[in-house]
Motif scaffolding. Structure first.
Motif, PDB file in Angstrom:
ATOM      1  N   ARG A   7      34.282  32.073  48.804  1.00 41.27           N
ATOM      2  CA  ARG A   7      35.252  33.171  48.696  1.00 41.27           C
ATOM      3  C   ARG A   7      36.604  32.755  49.248  1.00 41.27           C
ATOM      4  NH1 ARG A   7      32.871  37.629  52.092  1.00 41.27           N
ATOM      5  NH2 ARG A   7      34.763  38.774  51.504  1.00 41.27           N
ATOM      6  N   PHE A  66      39.586  32.583  46.566  1.00 40.67           N
ATOM      7  CA  PHE A  66      40.303  33.844  46.464  1.00 40.67           C
ATOM      8  C   PHE A  66      41.264  34.182  47.608  1.00 40.67           C
ATOM      9  CE2 PHE A  66      36.177  34.726  44.203  1.00 40.67           C
ATOM     10  CZ  PHE A  66      36.702  34.560  42.935  1.00 40.67           C
ATOM     11  N   PHE A  67      41.111  33.566  48.764  1.00 38.72           N
ATOM     12  CA  PHE A  67      41.998  33.913  49.873  1.00 38.72           C
ATOM     13  C   PHE A  67      43.427  33.468  49.569  1.00 38.72           C
ATOM     14  CE2 PHE A  67      43.926  33.561  54.053  1.00 38.72           C
ATOM     15  CZ  PHE A  67      43.510  34.731  54.654  1.00 38.72           C
ATOM     16  N   PRO A  68      44.459  34.290  49.790  1.00 33.07           N
ATOM     17  CA  PRO A  68      44.451  35.588  50.465  1.00 33.07           C
ATOM     18  C   PRO A  68      44.529  36.763  49.488  1.00 33.07           C
ATOM     19  CG  PRO A  68      46.684  34.761  50.418  1.00 33.07           C
ATOM     20  CD  PRO A  68      45.833  33.789  49.619  1.00 33.07           C
ATOM     21  N   THR A  69      44.064  36.621  48.255  1.00 30.28           N
ATOM     22  CA  THR A  69      44.168  37.711  47.278  1.00 30.28           C
ATOM     23  C   THR A  69      43.132  38.794  47.567  1.00 30.28           C
ATOM     24  OG1 THR A  69      42.584  36.786  45.692  1.00 30.28           O
ATOM     25  CG2 THR A  69      44.857  35.982  45.560  1.00 30.28           C
ATOM     26  N   LYS A  70      43.287  39.923  46.881  1.00 33.25           N
ATOM     27  CA  LYS A  70      42.375  41.055  47.096  1.00 33.25           C
ATOM     28  C   LYS A  70      40.946  40.722  46.696  1.00 33.25           C
ATOM     29  CE  LYS A  70      43.279  43.204  42.579  1.00 33.25           C
ATOM     30  NZ  LYS A  70      43.752  44.429  41.890  1.00 33.25           N
ATOM     31  N   ASN A  71      40.773  39.720  45.818  1.00 34.06           N
ATOM     32  CA  ASN A  71      39.417  39.380  45.392  1.00 34.06           C
ATOM     33  C   ASN A  71      38.594  38.777  46.520  1.00 34.06           C
ATOM     34  OD1 ASN A  71      39.336  40.230  42.673  1.00 34.06           O
ATOM     35  ND2 ASN A  71      40.607  38.496  42.067  1.00 34.06           N
ATOM     36  N   PHE A  72      39.266  38.277  47.562  1.00 37.77           N
ATOM     37  CA  PHE A  72      38.525  37.790  48.727  1.00 37.77           C
ATOM     38  C   PHE A  72      37.691  38.917  49.328  1.00 37.77           C
ATOM     39  CE2 PHE A  72      38.172  37.157  53.332  1.00 37.77           C
ATOM     40  CZ  PHE A  72      37.503  35.946  53.367  1.00 37.77           C
ATOM     41  N   ASN A 117      37.126  41.969  47.534  1.00 38.37           N
ATOM     42  CA  ASN A 117      36.422  42.688  46.471  1.00 38.37           C
ATOM     43  C   ASN A 117      35.132  41.997  46.052  1.00 38.37           C
ATOM     44  OD1 ASN A 117      38.447  44.570  46.415  1.00 38.37           O
ATOM     45  ND2 ASN A 117      39.491  43.727  44.636  1.00 38.37           N
ATOM     46  N   TYR A 141      34.942  31.900  38.899  1.00 36.39           N
ATOM     47  CA  TYR A 141      36.374  31.580  39.002  1.00 36.39           C
ATOM     48  C   TYR A 141      37.059  31.681  37.644  1.00 36.39           C
ATOM     49  CZ  TYR A 141      40.655  29.049  40.159  1.00 36.39           C
ATOM     50  OH  TYR A 141      41.970  28.692  40.333  1.00 36.39           O
ATOM     51  N   LYS A 162      40.071  34.182  36.485  1.00 40.61           N
ATOM     52  CA  LYS A 162      41.324  33.606  35.989  1.00 40.61           C
ATOM     53  C   LYS A 162      41.677  34.166  34.614  1.00 40.61           C
ATOM     54  CE  LYS A 162      43.549  30.457  37.298  1.00 40.61           C
ATOM     55  NZ  LYS A 162      44.849  30.422  38.006  1.00 40.61           N
ATOM     56  N   LYS A 180      38.229  42.398  34.597  1.00 40.78           N
ATOM     57  CA  LYS A 180      38.245  43.550  35.512  1.00 40.78           C
ATOM     58  C   LYS A 180      36.859  43.708  36.110  1.00 40.78           C
ATOM     59  CE  LYS A 180      38.988  48.578  35.581  1.00 40.78           C
ATOM     60  NZ  LYS A 180      39.277  49.788  34.767  1.00 40.78           N
TER      61      LYS A 180
END
Length: 215
Positions: free
Chosen positions: A157, A161-167, A169, A207, A211, A215
């Motif tokens: 994770r 995904f860091f630092p995006t919201k998916n980290f 979610n 991933y 990308k 959703k």
């Protein structure tokens, strides 16, 4: 009558004769009949199991027309099995959704209709998580498997995904229970050239889906 969208549940197997028949009967008699908005197909990708798993599936095909089987000439890894089943499902079965599933009931069959409902609600990628309220690791996992699941999942994770919201979610990147929309996602992905054809395919597939804007 309008043709229903097609959901293909893909189960890779290797030496799983002990519970394969039970899973097939359960899905076709308890789960699929309750799903009214989809045509459900069960697709086994067997790694040429020496214990006769494929023979059990062939026997069940006499009862269930929507039961499909692909037998690999040799066991090449779970990622390779999924890729072959996905390609066949898209090319030959007109799959609209692909569901990754296990044969040993560690993934609750009752959650398949829930995943499809979320696809109907507009989501492209539905992940079953062990890290949310109501989720848990399967009983019987040893320390090593738990360690790799917990620590490996956190590292994956962070890297992806860091630092995006998916980290925040995406709580369980190594989950084996997933529903993926085909159109615009799996059908445009270069799944023939994954970096790994073993367990790591899960992270690469995740991933790539994100990308592509899933959703």
């Amino acid at each position: 009558m309008k043709n229903l969208p097609v959901a293909v549940v893909v189960i890779p197997t290797y030496n799983e004769a002990g519970h394969t028949a039970k899973m097939i009967d359960y899905l076709f008699t308890k789960v699929f009949p309750k799903i009214k908005n989809w045509k459900c197909i069960l697709f086994y990708a067997d790694g040429n199991s020496p214990d006769g798993t494929a023979d059990i599936i062939r026997q069940k095909q006499k009862t269930y027309p929507n039961l499909k089987l692909l037998v690999e000439t040799k066991k090449e890894g779970i990622g390779a099995a999924y890729v072959k089943a996905f390609k066949y499902s898209i090319d030959k079965l007109d799959a609209d959704v692909l569901i990754e599933f296990d044969s040993d009931f560690q993934h609750p069959p009752k959650d398949i209709p829930i995943a499809l409902k979320e696809i109907e609600n507009g989501y492209d990628y539905v992940l079953g998580s062990r890290k949310i309220l109501g989720g848990s690791n399967p009983k019987g996992w040893g320390f090593k498997r738990l360690f790799f699941s917990e620590v490996g999942g956190m590292i994956a994770r962070f890297i992806m995904f860091f630092p995006t919201k998916n980290f925040f979610n995406i709580t369980d990147p190594t989950t084996g229970f997933k529903a993926s929309r085909v159109k615009g996602f799996v059908d445009v992905m270069d799944i023939d050239h994954l970096y790994t054809r073993s367990f790591g395919y899960k992270l690469e597939f995740l991933y790539k889906m994100i990308k592509l804007g899933a959703k």
